[in-house]
Motif scaffolding. Structure first.
Motif, PDB file in Angstrom:
ATOM      1  N   GLY A   9       0.848  -1.189   0.000  1.00 15.88           N
ATOM      2  CA  GLY A   9       0.000   0.000   0.000  1.00 15.88           C
ATOM      3  C   GLY A   9       0.882   1.237   0.000  1.00 15.88           C
ATOM      4  N   SER A  10       2.027   1.151  -0.709  1.00 15.88           N
ATOM      5  CA  SER A  10       3.066   2.199  -0.620  1.00 15.88           C
ATOM      6  C   SER A  10       2.635   3.537  -1.212  1.00 15.88           C
ATOM      7  N   THR A  11       1.597   3.525  -2.072  1.00 13.20           N
ATOM      8  CA  THR A  11       1.177   4.776  -2.697  1.00 13.20           C
ATOM      9  C   THR A  11       0.041   5.466  -1.931  1.00 13.20           C
ATOM     10  N   GLY A  12      -0.400   4.860  -0.834  1.00 13.73           N
ATOM     11  CA  GLY A  12      -1.523   5.424  -0.079  1.00 13.73           C
ATOM     12  C   GLY A  12      -1.061   6.370   1.023  1.00 13.73           C
ATOM     13  N   GLY A  37      -1.708  -0.415  -5.506  1.00 18.80           N
ATOM     14  CA  GLY A  37      -2.918  -0.784  -6.235  1.00 18.80           C
ATOM     15  C   GLY A  37      -2.760  -0.400  -7.692  1.00 18.80           C
ATOM     16  N   ASN A  39      -1.936   3.105  -8.753  1.00 20.75           N
ATOM     17  CA  ASN A  39      -1.242   4.379  -8.995  1.00 20.75           C
ATOM     18  C   ASN A  39       0.183   4.097  -9.497  1.00 20.75           C
ATOM     19  N   ASN A  76       1.496  -9.498  -3.808  1.00 19.95           N
ATOM     20  CA  ASN A  76       1.572  -8.942  -2.442  1.00 19.95           C
ATOM     21  C   ASN A  76       2.320  -9.910  -1.514  1.00 19.95           C
ATOM     22  N   ALA A  91      -0.511  -1.873   4.712  1.00 17.72           N
ATOM     23  CA  ALA A  91      -1.337  -0.653   4.634  1.00 17.72           C
ATOM     24  C   ALA A  91      -2.182  -0.661   3.365  1.00 17.72           C
ATOM     25  N   THR A  92      -2.637  -1.864   3.003  1.00 14.39           N
ATOM     26  CA  THR A  92      -3.565  -1.991   1.873  1.00 14.39           C
ATOM     27  C   THR A  92      -4.976  -1.874   2.442  1.00 14.39           C
ATOM     28  N   PRO A  93      -5.962  -1.544   1.622  1.00 15.39           N
ATOM     29  CA  PRO A  93      -7.292  -1.405   2.230  1.00 15.39           C
ATOM     30  C   PRO A  93      -7.964  -2.755   2.474  1.00 15.39           C
ATOM     31  N   ALA A  96      -7.810  -6.994   1.342  1.00 14.11           N
ATOM     32  CA  ALA A  96      -6.668  -7.213   0.434  1.00 14.11           C
ATOM     33  C   ALA A  96      -5.421  -7.484   1.266  1.00 14.11           C
ATOM     34  N   ALA A 114      -1.204  -1.585   9.736  1.00 12.14           N
ATOM     35  CA  ALA A 114      -2.123  -0.444   9.690  1.00 12.14           C
ATOM     36  C   ALA A 114      -3.536  -0.922   9.365  1.00 12.14           C
ATOM     37  N   LYS A 116      -6.548  -2.316   9.789  1.00  9.04           N
ATOM     38  CA  LYS A 116      -7.270  -2.860  10.937  1.00  9.04           C
ATOM     39  C   LYS A 116      -8.302  -3.905  10.536  1.00  9.04           C
ATOM     40  N   MET A 195      -6.273  11.348   5.929  1.00  4.27           N
ATOM     41  CA  MET A 195      -6.171   9.889   5.738  1.00  4.27           C
ATOM     42  C   MET A 195      -6.807   9.510   4.405  1.00  4.27           C
ATOM     43  N   MET A 257       0.522  10.784  11.745  1.00  7.17           N
ATOM     44  CA  MET A 257       0.659   9.326  11.662  1.00  7.17           C
ATOM     45  C   MET A 257       2.107   8.878  11.529  1.00  7.17           C
TER      46      MET A 257
HETATM   47  N1  LIG Z   1      -4.501   6.825   6.788  1.00  7.41           N
HETATM   48  C1  LIG Z   1      -4.410   6.737   8.088  1.00  7.41           C
HETATM   49  O1  LIG Z   1      -4.093   7.720   8.776  1.00  7.41           O
HETATM   50  C2  LIG Z   1      -4.668   5.426   8.778  1.00  7.41           C
HETATM   51  C3  LIG Z   1      -4.583   5.363  10.186  1.00  7.41           C
HETATM   52  C4  LIG Z   1      -4.766   4.140  10.812  1.00  7.41           C
HETATM   53  C5  LIG Z   1      -5.061   2.993  10.070  1.00  7.41           C
HETATM   54  N2  LIG Z   1      -5.173   3.082   8.706  1.00  7.41           N
HETATM   55  C6  LIG Z   1      -5.518   1.873   7.942  1.00  7.41           C
HETATM   56  O2  LIG Z   1      -4.493   1.647   6.981  1.00  7.41           O
HETATM   57  C7  LIG Z   1      -5.057   1.061   5.801  1.00  7.41           C
HETATM   58  C8  LIG Z   1      -4.660   1.942   4.619  1.00  7.41           C
HETATM   59  O3  LIG Z   1      -5.236   3.217   4.813  1.00  7.41           O
HETATM   60  P1  LIG Z   1      -4.847   4.481   3.930  1.00  7.41           P
HETATM   61  O4  LIG Z   1      -5.568   5.606   4.536  1.00  7.41           O
HETATM   62  O5  LIG Z   1      -3.372   4.522   3.749  1.00  7.41           O
HETATM   63  O6  LIG Z   1      -5.546   4.073   2.551  1.00  7.41           O
HETATM   64  P2  LIG Z   1      -5.301   4.680   1.105  1.00  7.41           P
HETATM   65  O7  LIG Z   1      -4.728   6.038   1.189  1.00  7.41           O
HETATM   66  O8  LIG Z   1      -6.567   4.474   0.369  1.00  7.41           O
HETATM   67  O9  LIG Z   1      -4.164   3.732   0.503  1.00  7.41           O
HETATM   68  C9  LIG Z   1      -4.385   2.378   0.200  1.00  7.41           C
HETATM   69  C10 LIG Z   1      -3.145   1.815  -0.444  1.00  7.41           C
HETATM   70  O10 LIG Z   1      -3.364   0.436  -0.777  1.00  7.41           O
HETATM   71  C11 LIG Z   1      -3.082   0.264  -2.165  1.00  7.41           C
HETATM   72  N3  LIG Z   1      -3.868  -0.859  -2.669  1.00  7.41           N
HETATM   73  C12 LIG Z   1      -5.175  -0.902  -3.020  1.00  7.41           C
HETATM   74  N4  LIG Z   1      -5.511  -2.146  -3.392  1.00  7.41           N
HETATM   75  C13 LIG Z   1      -4.384  -2.891  -3.289  1.00  7.41           C
HETATM   76  C14 LIG Z   1      -4.092  -4.242  -3.555  1.00  7.41           C
HETATM   77  N5  LIG Z   1      -5.016  -5.105  -3.972  1.00  7.41           N
HETATM   78  N6  LIG Z   1      -2.830  -4.669  -3.359  1.00  7.41           N
HETATM   79  C15 LIG Z   1      -1.855  -3.808  -2.925  1.00  7.41           C
HETATM   80  N7  LIG Z   1      -2.077  -2.524  -2.657  1.00  7.41           N
HETATM   81  C16 LIG Z   1      -3.340  -2.076  -2.830  1.00  7.41           C
HETATM   82  C17 LIG Z   1      -3.401   1.589  -2.787  1.00  7.41           C
HETATM   83  O11 LIG Z   1      -2.781   1.680  -4.046  1.00  7.41           O
HETATM   84  P3  LIG Z   1      -3.157   2.754  -5.207  1.00  7.41           P
HETATM   85  O12 LIG Z   1      -3.317   4.076  -4.530  1.00  7.41           O
HETATM   86  O13 LIG Z   1      -1.933   2.654  -6.055  1.00  7.41           O
HETATM   87  O14 LIG Z   1      -4.389   2.274  -5.864  1.00  7.41           O
HETATM   88  C18 LIG Z   1      -2.766   2.499  -1.747  1.00  7.41           C
HETATM   89  O15 LIG Z   1      -1.374   2.457  -1.878  1.00  7.41           O
HETATM   90  C19 LIG Z   1      -6.573   1.006   6.039  1.00  7.41           C
HETATM   91  O16 LIG Z   1      -6.926  -0.272   6.462  1.00  7.41           O
HETATM   92  C20 LIG Z   1      -6.823   2.008   7.161  1.00  7.41           C
HETATM   93  O17 LIG Z   1      -7.920   1.674   7.960  1.00  7.41           O
HETATM   94  C21 LIG Z   1      -4.985   4.268   8.064  1.00  7.41           C
END
Ligand SMILES: NC(=O)c1ccc[n+]([C@@H]2O[C@H](COP(=O)([O-])OP(=O)(O)OC[C@H]3O[C@@H](n4cnc5c(N)ncnc54)[C@H](OP(=O)(O)O)[C@@H]3O)[C@@H](O)[C@H]2O)c1
Length: 381
Positions: A9-12, A37, A39, A76, A91-93, A96, A114, A116, A195, A257
């Motif tokens: 999930g490196s691009t998120g 994913g 990006n 993955n 950190a994938t959604p 996944a 990450a 959850k 986020m 974060m």
């Molecule tokens: N953001 C926060 O502050 C935060 C805090 C606590 C917990 N979390 C948890 O961390 C997780 C990620 O959250 P986020 O906010 O970082 O989400 P996000 O910004 O939507 O990023 C998701 C990442 O996962 C990638 N992805 C999507 N489908 C994938 C797949 N099948 N295989 C591999 N990578 C895939 C996306 O790639 P593309 O963008 O390239 O499509 C993106 O890099 C969630 O479960 C969330 O609940 C997040």
């Protein structure tokens, strides 16, 4: 010697912030695997900068345009189990993350988790496998990182209760009628945290806090009866632990974060100096606390009920929530109907004991189909 990490999930939001932490600790942290994913442009830029040994993308068509890229669940898992990897950031959604999480545990990699939803849906399998393989699961979620830090050196039997703080989201204090016409752009404006879209909506409905309660149960082995959710709008106290002697230890800091990410990446090593912004007591003349309104934020109430029922119910809840949130973001479902979709999906499910990942994935698929039907029932006509 440096710690080799793979970032899924490196691009998120979490993924890019993980790489910012790596940039602060270049001599201690080395990126050896990246998975994203769709990006592709950002992933390519990351490959150019970090020179990972393995990369993966969601779809085969994208893998064809990146040199030696893997794809899908298998990709993955490859990135998560590279022999040279020490720590895997998940950190994938949503679900996944489940296959690479279990693959990483099987290969005895330390997890920085990450995602959850993996623990919410399949906590029993993930924690059992981690115990069997003597794998440590380090939380990245700020609340759980806070609890982890408060508990360091203490035994669970010293804990009176875990106090999970919640910001309350953008709609804190609103009445039911005010939630009728909420738009995605309003719900995507979180007061304190930046986020990804899905978790931002989960924070607005307080479903995120429900997930975090379940996550805490699995991570720390405390029962629901010892977990209290407190709304703390400033998001400065990230969570706290009350011990049996009445003393409370809380973890405070800016809403950034990168701090819990850094803690997980460097753990169990020493804390490291960074150039991130600092907390100033002068910026906050008061910190406030209130109880969550379970009548308005029904998702949290549903989560408490689901925990009580256990078994496959939390997996159904995450699946239904995924579908409802996606429908809301696509303007197919009103915000206030998100809990209706989840509740109706939970009502038709017969909870059962599970012991394999396949069972959970099957439950997930069927709950998604059912939730999609309820989206049609409760959605905009
Ligand atoms: N953001 C926060 O502050 C935060 C805090 C606590 C917990 N979390 C948890 O961390 C997780 C990620 O959250 P986020 O906010 O970082 O989400 P996000 O910004 O939507 O990023 C998701 C990442 O996962 C990638 N992805 C999507 N489908 C994938 C797949 N099948 N295989 C591999 N990578 C895939 C996306 O790639 P593309 O963008 O390239 O499509 C993106 O890099 C969630 O479960 C969330 O609940 C997040």
């Amino acid at each position: 010697m440096s710690i080799n990490i793979s970032v899924l999930g490196s691009t998120g939001s979490i993924g890019t912030q993980t790489l910012e932490v790596v940039d602060q600790f270049k001599s201690q942290l080395k990126v050896v695997g990246l998975a994203a994913g769709g990006n592709v442009d950002l992933l390519k830029a990351q490959i150019k900068k970090y020179h990972p040994k393995a990369v993966s993308v969601k779809r085969e068509k994208d893998a064809r345009i990146i040199e030696k890229a893997h794809f899908g669940d298998e990709g993955n898992c490859k990135v998560a189990t590279l022999p040279s990897v020490d720590k895997v950031v998940i950190a994938t959604p949503g679900l996944a993350g489940i296959k690479p999480t279990l693959a990483a545990i099987g290969s005895k990699k330390t997890l920085a988790l990450a995602t959850k939803e993996v623990l919410v849906a399949a906590g029993q399998i993930v924690t059992r496998q981690a115990k069997k393989n003597k794998v440590k699961i380090l939380p990245i979620d700020s609340e759980h990182s806070a609890i982890f830090q408060c508990l360091e050196g203490r035994e669970v039997d010293e804990v009176k209760r875990v106090i999970l703080t919640a910001s309350g989201g953008p709609f804190r204090g609103m009445k039911a009628r005010q939630l009728k016409n909420i738009t995605p752009s309003q719900a995507l404006k979180h007061p304190n945290w930046k986020m990804g879209a899905k978790i931002t909506i989960d924070s607005a409905t307080l479903m995120n806090k429900g997930f975090e309660v379940i996550e805490a149960i699995w991570l720390f082995g405390v029962p629901l009866s010892k977990i209290t959710v407190v709304v703390h709008p400033q998001s400065i106290i990230h969570s706290a632990v009350e011990f049996i002697d009445g003393s409370i230890i809380a973890q405070l800091g800016p809403s950034d974060m990168r701090l819990p990410i850094q803690f997980a990446l460097l753990y169990p090593g020493k804390r490291g100096k960074n150039n991130f912004r600092r907390f100033s007591f002068g910026d906050f003349s008061s910190l406030s606390f209130e109880e969550p309104d379970l009548k308005i934020f029904r998702c949290l109430d549903l989560a408490f009920g689901t925990i009580g029922q256990g078994k496959t119910m939390p997996a159904v809840m995450t699946a239904a929530n995924d579908i409802a949130v996606a429908a809301f973001l696509n303007k197919k479902l009103p915000f206030f109907r998100i809990p209706d979709v989840i509740e109706s999906t939970l009502e038709v499910h017969r909870p059962r004991v599970y012991s394999t990942m396949e069972e959970i994935l099957e439950v997930d698929m069927s709950a998604r189909d059912i939730a999609a039907k309820f989206v049609v029932k409760f959605g905009f006509k």
